[in-house]
Enzyme design. Sequence first.
Site, PDB file in Angstrom:
ATOM      1  N   ARG A  42       0.808  -1.220   0.000  1.00 39.82           N
ATOM      2  CA  ARG A  42       0.000   0.000   0.000  1.00 39.82           C
ATOM      3  C   ARG A  42       0.842   1.271   0.000  1.00 39.82           C
ATOM      4  O   ARG A  42       0.575   2.207  -0.750  1.00 39.82           O
ATOM      5  CB  ARG A  42      -0.934  -0.003   1.213  1.00 39.82           C
ATOM      6  CG  ARG A  42      -1.944   1.121   1.233  1.00 39.82           C
ATOM      7  CD  ARG A  42      -3.023   0.963   0.182  1.00 39.82           C
ATOM      8  NE  ARG A  42      -2.696   1.573  -1.103  1.00 39.82           N
ATOM      9  CZ  ARG A  42      -3.092   1.083  -2.274  1.00 39.82           C
ATOM     10  NH1 ARG A  42      -3.801  -0.020  -2.352  1.00 39.82           N
ATOM     11  NH2 ARG A  42      -2.763   1.699  -3.382  1.00 39.82           N
ATOM     12  N   LYS A  99       3.576  24.817  -2.870  1.00 41.67           N
ATOM     13  CA  LYS A  99       2.243  24.269  -2.595  1.00 41.67           C
ATOM     14  C   LYS A  99       2.292  22.748  -2.701  1.00 41.67           C
ATOM     15  O   LYS A  99       1.731  22.128  -3.610  1.00 41.67           O
ATOM     16  CB  LYS A  99       1.221  24.872  -3.555  1.00 41.67           C
ATOM     17  CG  LYS A  99       1.040  26.374  -3.351  1.00 41.67           C
ATOM     18  CD  LYS A  99       0.081  26.968  -4.353  1.00 41.67           C
ATOM     19  CE  LYS A  99      -0.048  28.476  -4.157  1.00 41.67           C
ATOM     20  NZ  LYS A  99      -0.962  29.088  -5.152  1.00 41.67           N
ATOM     21  N   LYS A 101       6.263  38.889  -1.560  1.00 41.26           N
ATOM     22  CA  LYS A 101       4.895  38.692  -2.035  1.00 41.26           C
ATOM     23  C   LYS A 101       3.997  39.840  -1.581  1.00 41.26           C
ATOM     24  O   LYS A 101       4.444  40.769  -0.898  1.00 41.26           O
ATOM     25  CB  LYS A 101       4.379  37.340  -1.539  1.00 41.26           C
ATOM     26  CG  LYS A 101       5.179  36.159  -2.117  1.00 41.26           C
ATOM     27  CD  LYS A 101       4.721  34.834  -1.562  1.00 41.26           C
ATOM     28  CE  LYS A 101       3.344  34.449  -2.038  1.00 41.26           C
ATOM     29  NZ  LYS A 101       3.330  34.194  -3.509  1.00 41.26           N
ATOM     30  N   GLU A 115       6.797  39.904  -6.374  1.00 40.84           N
ATOM     31  CA  GLU A 115       5.505  39.591  -6.967  1.00 40.84           C
ATOM     32  C   GLU A 115       4.781  40.883  -7.313  1.00 40.84           C
ATOM     33  O   GLU A 115       4.600  41.747  -6.454  1.00 40.84           O
ATOM     34  CB  GLU A 115       4.675  38.776  -5.969  1.00 40.84           C
ATOM     35  CG  GLU A 115       3.293  38.392  -6.453  1.00 40.84           C
ATOM     36  CD  GLU A 115       2.513  37.658  -5.380  1.00 40.84           C
ATOM     37  OE1 GLU A 115       2.635  36.425  -5.297  1.00 40.84           O
ATOM     38  OE2 GLU A 115       1.800  38.323  -4.602  1.00 40.84           O
ATOM     39  N   ASP A 133       1.918  38.268 -11.494  1.00 42.45           N
ATOM     40  CA  ASP A 133       0.946  37.444 -10.788  1.00 42.45           C
ATOM     41  C   ASP A 133      -0.477  37.728 -11.237  1.00 42.45           C
ATOM     42  O   ASP A 133      -0.960  38.864 -11.138  1.00 42.45           O
ATOM     43  CB  ASP A 133       1.075  37.680  -9.280  1.00 42.45           C
ATOM     44  CG  ASP A 133       0.219  36.715  -8.482  1.00 42.45           C
ATOM     45  OD1 ASP A 133       0.321  35.500  -8.721  1.00 42.45           O
ATOM     46  OD2 ASP A 133      -0.552  37.180  -7.624  1.00 42.45           O
TER      47      ASP A 133
END
Length: 289
Positions: free
Chosen positions: A107, A142, A174, A204, A225
């Site tokens: 598994r 992410k 950012k 960004e 962005d």
Amino acid sequence: MERDSQNHGLFKNPDLHHSLRTFLAEDLGRGDITGEAIFPPKAIGNAVFIAKEAMVLAGVEHLAPLVFRMINREITCHPTADGQWVKSGEIILHLHGPLRDLLAGERLALNLAQRLSGIATLTAEFVAAVAAWPVKIMDTRKTTPGLRRLEKYAVHVGGGVNHRYNLNDGILIKDNHIAAAGSIRQAVQKVRDYNGPGKEVEVECETLEQVTEALAAKAEIIMLDNMDPPMMRRAVELINGRAITEASGGVTLNNVGEIAACGVDRISIGALTHSAPAKDISMEMVSGQ
């Protein structure tokens, strides 16, 4: 901020081995009370992994054998190399060893191979979609907690390029940094003062005004962005080679070609790791070796 994640040392990494042992403990509990009841300790068997759909393999060449050998070093494995496109029905891994241990490792080995092959396949599809342009397809942070090394490895296997591995791996200013600092200029100055010379700074930007400000601050990389293609083309013209350009936000297989045609240097895509569907792989017991 790019780093080559196809490092053969990855599969010898102590942190990875610790994680795999934790994953095995989660799945095995106190032991496989089904397999141990049916098969005596010395019963030997053979098994194969079969691709049930077309895919780019990742996690089959090194990772699946590592899982099985953590359970029992006597298990022999003959895998197909990662990075290969395979067709539905192809055998991609041959296994030989104690039946109890083959079933105990099934598994976890499948879960990881299916997940990583899904990422590698989706990455390869994005790379193919922009083959006409000199642009890099990149991942992001992410990723699934605990699986970042492996998921970024899968992106590399699929032909993509790894963005920064963690927050220590590169400077990326950012929107929230900019809002809290007061301006792009102030944020860039603070990170340069803190980190010293020699570190590339990425900013960004969501508007052409921010692009102009990032250029004035001499940012080495400018992320465009969530810009639509007309604005992105204007941004690329404005930058005019004075910084590396990176497109990000809302990138899909349907629009990645249009984004690449805007002339950006690279495209970062969170979906490579957070939305790649797992591929269908099964393990089947077989006779003979």
